[in-house]
Write a protein that holds these residues in place. Structure first.
Motif, mmCIF file in Angstrom:
data_model
loop_
_atom_site.group_PDB
_atom_site.id
_atom_site.type_symbol
_atom_site.label_atom_id
_atom_site.label_comp_id
_atom_site.label_asym_id
_atom_site.label_seq_id
_atom_site.Cartn_x
_atom_site.Cartn_y
_atom_site.Cartn_z
ATOM 1 N N LYS A 96 1.078 -1.056 0.252
ATOM 2 C CA LYS A 96 0.043 0.054 -0.216
ATOM 3 C C LYS A 96 0.938 1.323 0.068
ATOM 4 N N PHE A 97 2.065 1.125 0.712
ATOM 5 C CA PHE A 97 3.397 2.347 0.200
ATOM 6 C C PHE A 97 3.982 2.322 -0.880
ATOM 7 N N GLY A 98 3.404 1.228 -1.593
ATOM 8 C CA GLY A 98 4.213 1.175 -2.585
ATOM 9 C C GLY A 98 5.608 0.497 -2.417
ATOM 10 N N VAL A 99 5.552 0.097 -1.492
ATOM 11 C CA VAL A 99 7.483 -0.975 -0.810
ATOM 12 C C VAL A 99 7.395 -2.418 -1.570
ATOM 13 N N SER A 100 8.019 -2.757 -2.036
ATOM 14 C CA SER A 100 8.249 -4.113 -2.284
ATOM 15 C C SER A 100 9.497 -4.978 -1.778
ATOM 16 N N ILE A 101 9.625 -6.150 -1.822
ATOM 17 C CA ILE A 101 10.621 -6.519 -1.059
ATOM 18 C C ILE A 101 10.938 -7.828 -0.996
ATOM 19 N N ASP A 102 12.048 -8.464 -1.017
ATOM 20 C CA ASP A 102 12.367 -10.157 -1.967
ATOM 21 C C ASP A 102 13.017 -10.230 -0.518
ATOM 22 N N HIS A 103 12.506 -11.029 -0.066
ATOM 23 C CA HIS A 103 12.825 -11.802 1.593
ATOM 24 C C HIS A 103 14.224 -12.656 1.227
ATOM 25 N N GLU A 104 13.489 -13.384 -0.389
ATOM 26 C CA GLU A 104 14.748 -14.518 -0.505
ATOM 27 C C GLU A 104 16.375 -13.654 -0.262
ATOM 28 N N LYS A 105 16.260 -12.575 -1.090
ATOM 29 C CA LYS A 105 17.318 -11.699 -0.618
ATOM 30 C C LYS A 105 17.655 -11.155 0.188
ATOM 31 N N ILE A 106 17.308 -10.628 1.370
ATOM 32 C CA ILE A 106 17.580 -10.992 2.597
ATOM 33 C C ILE A 106 17.506 -11.914 3.227
ATOM 34 N N ALA A 107 17.063 -12.563 3.000
ATOM 35 C CA ALA A 107 17.771 -14.315 3.759
ATOM 36 C C ALA A 107 19.355 -14.230 3.190
ATOM 37 N N LYS A 108 19.736 -14.138 1.955
ATOM 38 C CA LYS A 108 21.104 -14.527 1.525
ATOM 39 C C LYS A 108 21.429 -13.326 2.050
ATOM 40 N N HIS A 109 21.716 -12.164 2.245
ATOM 41 C CA HIS A 109 22.190 -11.163 2.503
ATOM 42 C C HIS A 109 22.984 -11.108 4.238
ATOM 43 N N LEU A 110 21.078 -12.217 5.430
ATOM 44 C CA LEU A 110 21.967 -11.737 6.420
ATOM 45 C C LEU A 110 21.969 -13.697 7.153
ATOM 46 N N GLY A 111 21.567 -14.460 6.018
ATOM 47 C CA GLY A 111 22.080 -15.355 6.318
ATOM 48 C C GLY A 111 21.202 -16.206 7.129
ATOM 49 N N ILE A 112 19.870 -16.274 7.274
ATOM 50 C CA ILE A 112 19.323 -16.123 8.478
ATOM 51 C C ILE A 112 17.832 -16.240 7.661
ATOM 52 N N PRO A 113 16.880 -17.575 8.172
ATOM 53 C CA PRO A 113 16.093 -17.699 7.388
ATOM 54 C C PRO A 113 15.012 -15.938 7.500
ATOM 55 N N VAL A 114 13.965 -15.558 6.764
ATOM 56 C CA VAL A 114 13.441 -14.462 6.603
ATOM 57 C C VAL A 114 12.002 -14.617 6.324
ATOM 58 N N VAL A 115 10.622 -14.406 6.866
ATOM 59 C CA VAL A 115 9.302 -14.934 6.593
ATOM 60 C C VAL A 115 8.914 -13.816 6.564
ATOM 61 N N PRO A 116 7.828 -12.886 5.354
ATOM 62 C CA PRO A 116 7.510 -12.186 5.540
ATOM 63 C C PRO A 116 5.330 -12.715 6.534
ATOM 64 N N ILE A 117 5.031 -11.813 7.600
ATOM 65 C CA ILE A 117 3.809 -11.814 8.048
ATOM 66 C C ILE A 117 2.901 -11.074 8.496
ATOM 67 N N CYS A 118 1.742 -11.440 8.912
ATOM 68 C CA CYS A 118 0.904 -9.959 9.381
ATOM 69 C C CYS A 118 0.407 -10.564 10.995
#
Length: 613
Positions: free
Chosen positions: A132-154
């Motif tokens: 809604k704010f025009g923000v686009s996220i690739d959580h798999e790429k974030i996981a690679k950068h941080l080296g940890i699991p990343v999960v989008p949730i509500c």
């Protein structure tokens, strides 16, 4: 091995939930644990933390909800609490929760935590709001950068939470010993390196528009944060809230009171009627159990629907994001008083209970700002005093007048706070800047409101029952001893107390019966109504009629004004002493509130009498 403070075996798997303020951290914590939380004392940490035991997979797991922080290098007390916890308590997993629509400002915390080399899972909360704010996220790429699991949730609606639970269980299933961090400062990379990593991650995995588009939040803020209309709208909303509580809560309270009276007449009196045949002592215990314990505690219990409604309303104000806007609206004015917008928010939180509101001042770095806020918050109209006011307004005022009278007391609580801050700001100076997040507007779910209200009601019952029982028992004994005089007469202990203090309270229109309840109300305001029920030996319905026959509306308002301003309860005084680390300051706060209460009631009562009321 067992931690003696918490009673929790150290071999139990431990999860720490960590994130920035207003990221939905507590919402996820409640969803994960089912809100089955308690407060525990933890090694190396000087404050209590929220914790709950849950079963994840086959493991018994202790989940700890840590305070929201912005930076591991920060200087606030909450940030120090988090650092001390991580350094002194072994942890099996850290759950980091960040706001998906604000990753450009929040991902730095995840990068800092990465440097600590703790097992972690990153949950990107409010994933439904980011688009809604025009923000686009690739959580798999974030996981690679941080080296940890990343999960989008509500966390609010539960979207993605099942996957998050599975990944949390998988991470815990890995055979890793719990670890604590040594020296956090030594582990953290330099700030410029963190900034470089953050820039690379955001460029690769996150797309944020250069200018946020128009949405519901920005459109509402144009009205609700208007420099002229903002404050009138806010106070109007608060008036409507109190009107709603009164209009709906009063019939519910009366129905519960009638139910308690019915139970006394149908079950309790016949059950205990045999005691009357046992002579003087039988009658003594019969009256003690019915007129003392049952009537006193029952009168307070009848107001549970009002408390429940109050916290439903507070959940809407807080969780919708409007509470933080009120801090923004009031910040400029509060700054002139030596406070800031956070002080105003904590004062509003004090409308539920002053104790957690004062404890919430730990986020302020400035000792002067904390001390001045501690003087101000006890004037907030807490839920225990709200019960007294609803009872008195119902008994002494017309139906159309009662909400206005209640709202006037709400406004006077702000006047008392403003006067206190203006008088003492020079003694407690502060130059700490205000950093404030304005989350997007969101309406809490029905489940969230019910859980929040039930948790607060449960806290009210657990926290106050010892005071209520002690208070009503003590007042009953004062009312019935010595036994050779009529109950509640001038010859009883309560009559003597009332007569002894009459020179102090008579000039403000408070009679001996009300005086006794006020004196015991120093322990806890929940005792005031229960004490009056014991003094007048009647139920909640009969109590209103009995008091209305003895006093007029001027005396009633003077009584409510004194109740509003004098010492909240012993628990508040104890917390002020603990948080200020000064018994002298705690005693000063007591003396100031009692003195202000008497002067305000005196001016009102004598002024009203001079005007012929």
């Amino acid at each position: 091995m067992t931690n003696s403070d918490t009673g929790i075996a150290t071999e139990v798997t431990t999860i720490a939930v960590l994130g920035m303020p207003n990221t939905g951290k507590s919402t996820f914590f409640n969803r994960l644990t089912g809100a089955n939380a308690s407060v525990g004392n933890w090694a190396g940490v000087t404050v209590d933390l929220l914790s709950a035991k849950v079963k994840i997979g086959v493991q018994e797991t202790q989940v700890i909800d840590l305070p929201g922080i912005y930076d591991l290098r920060g200087f606030s007390e909450d940030e120090e609490v988090v650092r001390q916890f991580l350094m002194t308590n072994p942890i099996n997993l850290v759950i980091i929760i960040l706001n998906s629509s604000q990753l450009d400002r929040q991902i730095s915390l995840a990068l800092q935590l990465k440097d600590l080399q703790l097992p972690m899972v990153l949950l990107l909360n409010m994933a439904d709001e980011a688009p809604k704010f025009g923000v686009s996220i690739d959580h798999e790429k974030i996981a690679k950068h941080l080296g940890i699991p990343v999960v989008p949730i509500c966390a609010k609606h539960g979207q993605g939470c099942s996957e998050a639970y599975k990944i949390i269980g998988d991470e815990l299933a890995k055979s890793r010993a719990a670890v604590s961090v040594g020296n956090i400062e030594a582990c953290l990379a330099p700030e410029n390196e963190i900034a470089s990593q953050m820039g690379a991650l955001l460029q690769d995995a996150v797309r944020v528009p250069s200018q946020m588009g128009q949405n519901l939040t920005t459109r509402l803020d144009r009205i609700l944060l208007h420099p002229v209309l903002g404050l009138p709208i806010f106070f109007g909303a608060m008036y409507l809230m109190f009107h709603f509580i009164y209009t709906l809560g009063t019939p519910l309270q009366e129905n519960l009171g009638n139910l308690l009276t019915w139970f006394k007449e149908i079950a309790l009196q016949p059950l205990l009627g045999g005691l009357l045949s046992l002579g003087v002592w039988g009658k003594f215990f019969h009256d003690f159990l019915i007129d003392g314990m049952y009537e006193g505690v029952g009168t307070v219990a009848a107001f549970i629907p009002v408390i429940f409604l109050f916290f439903i309303c507070m959940a809407i104000v807080e969780d919708s994001g409007y509470l933080s806007r009120s801090a923004y609206l009031m910040d400029a004015f509060m700054e002139k008083l030596g406070l800031d917008g956070r002080s105003f928010v904590m004062a509003l939180m004090g409308f539920g209970c002053n104790v957690p509101a004062i404890m919430g001042l730990r986020v302020m770095r400035s000792p002067g700002l904390r001390m001045l806020s501690m003087l101000v918050i006890p004037f907030s109209l807490c839920s225990a005093r709200l019960n007294v006011f609803i009872f008195m307004t119902t008994a002494l005022f017309a139906t159309k007048q009662a909400p206005l009278v209640l709202f006037s007391l709400y406004l006077l609580s702000f006047v008392a706070a403003i006067l206190t801050a203006a008088l003492f700001k020079g003694k407690f100076p502060s130059k700490e800047p205000l950093i404030l997040e304005l989350p997007p507007y969101r309406f809490p779910t029905f489940k969230q409101m019910m859980l929040r209200s039930w948790r607060e009601v449960r806290h009210f019952l657990v926290w106050s029952r010892r005071f209520i029982i002690f208070g009503v028992v003590a007042i009953w004994f004062c009312n019935n001893f010595p036994t050779n005089v009529a109950p509640a007469s001038a010859g009883t202990l309560s009559g003597m107390i009332g007569q002894f203090t009459s020179p102090i309270f008579a000039p403000i229109g408070i009679n001996p019966q009300l005086t006794v309840s006020l004196l015991f109300g120093f322990i806890a305001k929940e005792i005031v109504l229960g004490g009056l029920a014991v003094i007048y030996a009647t139920s909640e319905d009969g109590l209103g009629k009995a008091i209305a026959q003895q006093i007029d509306w001027v005396q009633a308002y003077s009584f409510m004004l004194f109740t509003l301003l004098y010492v909240t309860c012993l628990s508040t005084v104890a917390v002020i002493k603990s948080e200020s680390k000064s018994a002298k300051f705690a005693m000063f706060s007591v003396a100031w509130s009692v003195g202000l209460a008497w002067v305000a009631s005196f001016l009102f009562y004598q002024g009203a009498r001079l005007l012929g009321f």
